[in-house]
Design a protein around this motif. Structure first.
Motif, PDB file in Angstrom:
ATOM      1  N   LEU A   9      41.049  40.798  30.906  1.00  0.00           N
ATOM      2  CA  LEU A   9      40.647  41.188  29.554  1.00  0.00           C
ATOM      3  C   LEU A   9      40.874  42.670  29.291  1.00  0.00           C
ATOM      4  O   LEU A   9      40.671  43.511  30.156  1.00  0.00           O
ATOM      5  CB  LEU A   9      39.178  40.839  29.332  1.00  0.00           C
ATOM      6  CG  LEU A   9      38.796  39.376  29.601  1.00  0.00           C
ATOM      7  CD1 LEU A   9      37.300  39.178  29.422  1.00  0.00           C
ATOM      8  CD2 LEU A   9      39.578  38.444  28.676  1.00  0.00           C
ATOM      9  N   ARG A  10      41.251  42.961  28.052  1.00  0.00           N
ATOM     10  CA  ARG A  10      41.333  44.322  27.546  1.00  0.00           C
ATOM     11  C   ARG A  10      40.882  44.300  26.084  1.00  0.00           C
ATOM     12  O   ARG A  10      40.983  43.295  25.404  1.00  0.00           O
ATOM     13  CB  ARG A  10      42.764  44.877  27.633  1.00  0.00           C
ATOM     14  CG  ARG A  10      43.328  44.970  29.038  1.00  0.00           C
ATOM     15  CD  ARG A  10      42.596  45.998  29.906  1.00  0.00           C
ATOM     16  NE  ARG A  10      43.236  46.151  31.210  1.00  0.00           N
ATOM     17  CZ  ARG A  10      42.973  45.378  32.265  1.00  0.00           C
ATOM     18  NH1 ARG A  10      42.114  44.372  32.153  1.00  0.00           N
ATOM     19  NH2 ARG A  10      43.577  45.591  33.419  1.00  0.00           N
ATOM     20  N   ASN A  11      40.392  45.411  25.616  1.00  0.00           N
ATOM     21  CA  ASN A  11      39.982  45.540  24.215  1.00  0.00           C
ATOM     22  C   ASN A  11      38.927  44.512  23.821  1.00  0.00           C
ATOM     23  O   ASN A  11      38.936  43.967  22.713  1.00  0.00           O
ATOM     24  CB  ASN A  11      41.198  45.425  23.283  1.00  0.00           C
ATOM     25  CG  ASN A  11      42.251  46.479  23.585  1.00  0.00           C
ATOM     26  OD1 ASN A  11      41.931  47.650  23.781  1.00  0.00           O
ATOM     27  ND2 ASN A  11      43.497  46.059  23.634  1.00  0.00           N
ATOM     28  N   VAL A  12      38.046  44.196  24.770  1.00  0.00           N
ATOM     29  CA  VAL A  12      36.886  43.355  24.475  1.00  0.00           C
ATOM     30  C   VAL A  12      35.648  44.088  24.977  1.00  0.00           C
ATOM     31  O   VAL A  12      35.738  45.048  25.732  1.00  0.00           O
ATOM     32  CB  VAL A  12      36.977  41.967  25.146  1.00  0.00           C
ATOM     33  CG1 VAL A  12      38.259  41.265  24.765  1.00  0.00           C
ATOM     34  CG2 VAL A  12      36.856  42.081  26.658  1.00  0.00           C
ATOM     35  N   LYS A  13      34.507  43.620  24.528  1.00  0.00           N
ATOM     36  CA  LYS A  13      33.248  44.134  25.048  1.00  0.00           C
ATOM     37  C   LYS A  13      32.611  43.069  25.933  1.00  0.00           C
ATOM     38  O   LYS A  13      33.021  41.905  25.932  1.00  0.00           O
ATOM     39  CB  LYS A  13      32.328  44.570  23.915  1.00  0.00           C
ATOM     40  CG  LYS A  13      32.872  45.793  23.180  1.00  0.00           C
ATOM     41  CD  LYS A  13      31.888  46.414  22.216  1.00  0.00           C
ATOM     42  CE  LYS A  13      32.465  47.692  21.625  1.00  0.00           C
ATOM     43  NZ  LYS A  13      31.547  48.328  20.656  1.00  0.00           N
ATOM     44  N   MET A  14      31.616  43.481  26.679  1.00  0.00           N
ATOM     45  CA  MET A  14      30.983  42.584  27.639  1.00  0.00           C
ATOM     46  C   MET A  14      29.475  42.616  27.434  1.00  0.00           C
ATOM     47  O   MET A  14      28.868  43.698  27.339  1.00  0.00           O
ATOM     48  CB  MET A  14      31.340  43.008  29.052  1.00  0.00           C
ATOM     49  CG  MET A  14      30.837  42.071  30.129  1.00  0.00           C
ATOM     50  SD  MET A  14      31.435  42.600  31.751  1.00  0.00           S
ATOM     51  CE  MET A  14      30.787  41.278  32.784  1.00  0.00           C
ATOM     52  N   LEU A  15      28.875  41.444  27.366  1.00  0.00           N
ATOM     53  CA  LEU A  15      27.430  41.294  27.240  1.00  0.00           C
ATOM     54  C   LEU A  15      26.915  40.631  28.504  1.00  0.00           C
ATOM     55  O   LEU A  15      27.357  39.542  28.872  1.00  0.00           O
ATOM     56  CB  LEU A  15      27.103  40.444  26.009  1.00  0.00           C
ATOM     57  CG  LEU A  15      25.644  40.034  25.789  1.00  0.00           C
ATOM     58  CD1 LEU A  15      24.727  41.245  25.701  1.00  0.00           C
ATOM     59  CD2 LEU A  15      25.529  39.184  24.529  1.00  0.00           C
ATOM     60  N   ALA A  23      37.277  37.159  36.380  1.00  0.00           N
ATOM     61  CA  ALA A  23      37.538  36.758  34.996  1.00  0.00           C
ATOM     62  C   ALA A  23      37.827  37.965  34.118  1.00  0.00           C
ATOM     63  O   ALA A  23      38.756  37.950  33.294  1.00  0.00           O
ATOM     64  CB  ALA A  23      36.345  35.977  34.456  1.00  0.00           C
ATOM     65  N   VAL A  24      37.048  39.031  34.294  1.00  0.00           N
ATOM     66  CA  VAL A  24      37.183  40.214  33.438  1.00  0.00           C
ATOM     67  C   VAL A  24      38.508  40.931  33.683  1.00  0.00           C
ATOM     68  O   VAL A  24      39.026  41.608  32.793  1.00  0.00           O
ATOM     69  CB  VAL A  24      35.973  41.155  33.648  1.00  0.00           C
ATOM     70  CG1 VAL A  24      36.146  42.472  32.902  1.00  0.00           C
ATOM     71  CG2 VAL A  24      34.687  40.472  33.199  1.00  0.00           C
ATOM     72  N   VAL A  50      42.775  31.341  37.654  1.00  0.00           N
ATOM     73  CA  VAL A  50      42.291  30.194  36.887  1.00  0.00           C
ATOM     74  C   VAL A  50      41.908  30.610  35.465  1.00  0.00           C
ATOM     75  O   VAL A  50      42.297  29.969  34.482  1.00  0.00           O
ATOM     76  CB  VAL A  50      41.090  29.527  37.590  1.00  0.00           C
ATOM     77  CG1 VAL A  50      40.471  28.452  36.695  1.00  0.00           C
ATOM     78  CG2 VAL A  50      41.524  28.920  38.912  1.00  0.00           C
ATOM     79  N   THR A  51      41.144  31.693  35.344  1.00  0.00           N
ATOM     80  CA  THR A  51      40.718  32.115  34.001  1.00  0.00           C
ATOM     81  C   THR A  51      41.892  32.625  33.174  1.00  0.00           C
ATOM     82  O   THR A  51      41.909  32.441  31.953  1.00  0.00           O
ATOM     83  CB  THR A  51      39.614  33.183  34.080  1.00  0.00           C
ATOM     84  OG1 THR A  51      40.028  34.242  34.959  1.00  0.00           O
ATOM     85  CG2 THR A  51      38.315  32.584  34.579  1.00  0.00           C
TER      86      THR A  51
END
Length: 284
Positions: free
Chosen positions: A118-124, A114-115, A90-91
């Protein structure tokens, strides 16, 4: 796409094609280790949202103008690996369509799905717990392992978790533990949120981020209805300050681990308000 339920967020007046924000719920809590019930929270957040004005006075912004679509909730499943696969699918669609997913849990394990896109991002992350066990209750996808699994995906120095005040010896002694930046709630109290925001800004830099809020990161005085409460947490206004500072850098957002069965109404209302803060601060 999957079949979803029909209850919608009141301000979600856009269809999927024209939406910029796509909200959906994941009613899953099968790996919860203390108080279950977070599978009920997406609709409790929607009910609470009914009490909010669509016009957000603090931003002078009308929330429906943002273009929100609410897909409803995924069906209830018991197998965590299947749920993560569904969330990933879905994401991925939402990301590929250049929209911002807003996911309502359910427990924190769903964030892994969801994660995975993702690549080349940061996570908060906002969280009381480090969630850094490699496995818990014989399950590597337990909600107590979410930060560790996200580290596996994103790599070292990509994750910052704020509000930490519960870590096992096993986690603390892990060689990988220092590859995540943990900012304790005590550190926030001692140094002040303005100083911490500047430190987070330096860590994140120009990167895009995935933003995940575990409601137990907030002090139980503000958010009592959570699965694993921990005293001495973040203030609600501190979390709002973090949302305001980093919403524009966020490509995805989730709110997890609310447990309505233990709530007095404050937790669901706070979660609903944080959705408005995320959207309005991103738009202004």
């Amino acid at each position: 796409m999957q079949h979803f339920s029909y209850l919608k967020l009141p301000d979600a007046l856009s269809d999927y094609k024209n939406a910029r924000y796509v909200l959906f719920g994941v009613p899953f809590d099968n790996t919860s280790s203390y108080r279950r019930g977070s599978r009920l929270s997406p609709n409790y957040i929607r009910y609470a949202y009914n009490n909010l004005e669509s016009f957000e006075i603090n931003y002078k912004y009308n929330i429906p103008d943002a273009g929100i679509c609410d897909l409803g909730d995924l069906p209830v499943y018991e197998d965590v690996e299947y749920v993560l696969s569904e969330v990933e699918t879905v994401t991925r669609t939402i990301f590929n369509d250049k929209k911002v997913p807003i996911m309502l849990g359910g427990e924190h394990s769903i964030t892994i799905g969801a994660v995975r896109n993702l690549r080349n991002v940061k996570m908060l992350i906002i969280d009381a717990h480090s969630d850094f066990r490699d496995s818990y209750m014989d399950n590597i996808y337990n909600h107590a392992c979410v930060t560790r699994r996200c580290l596996d995906i994103l790599g070292r120095d990509s994750i910052v978790s704020v509000g930490t005040r519960s870590t096992s010896l096993e986690e603390y002694e892990s060689p990988e533990y220092r590859n995540v930046r943990f900012v304790s709630s005590e550190y926030v109290l001692e140094n002040g949120i303005k100083s911490v925001l500047d430190e987070l800004d330096e860590f994140i830099g120009d990167s895009r981020i995935y933003f995940s809020i575990d409601m137990d990161g907030i002090d139980p005085a503000y958010a009592p209805g959570v699965g694993t409460p921990e005293p001495y947490g973040l203030r609600d206004t501190d979390v709002r300050s973090i949302i305001r500072r980093f919403s524009k850098k966020s490509i995805g957002f989730d709110i997890v681990e609310m447990t309505p069965l233990y709530d007095n109404g404050n937790t669901s209302m706070l979660a609903a308000k944080m959705i408005q803060d995320f959207i309005a601060s991103r738009e202004k």
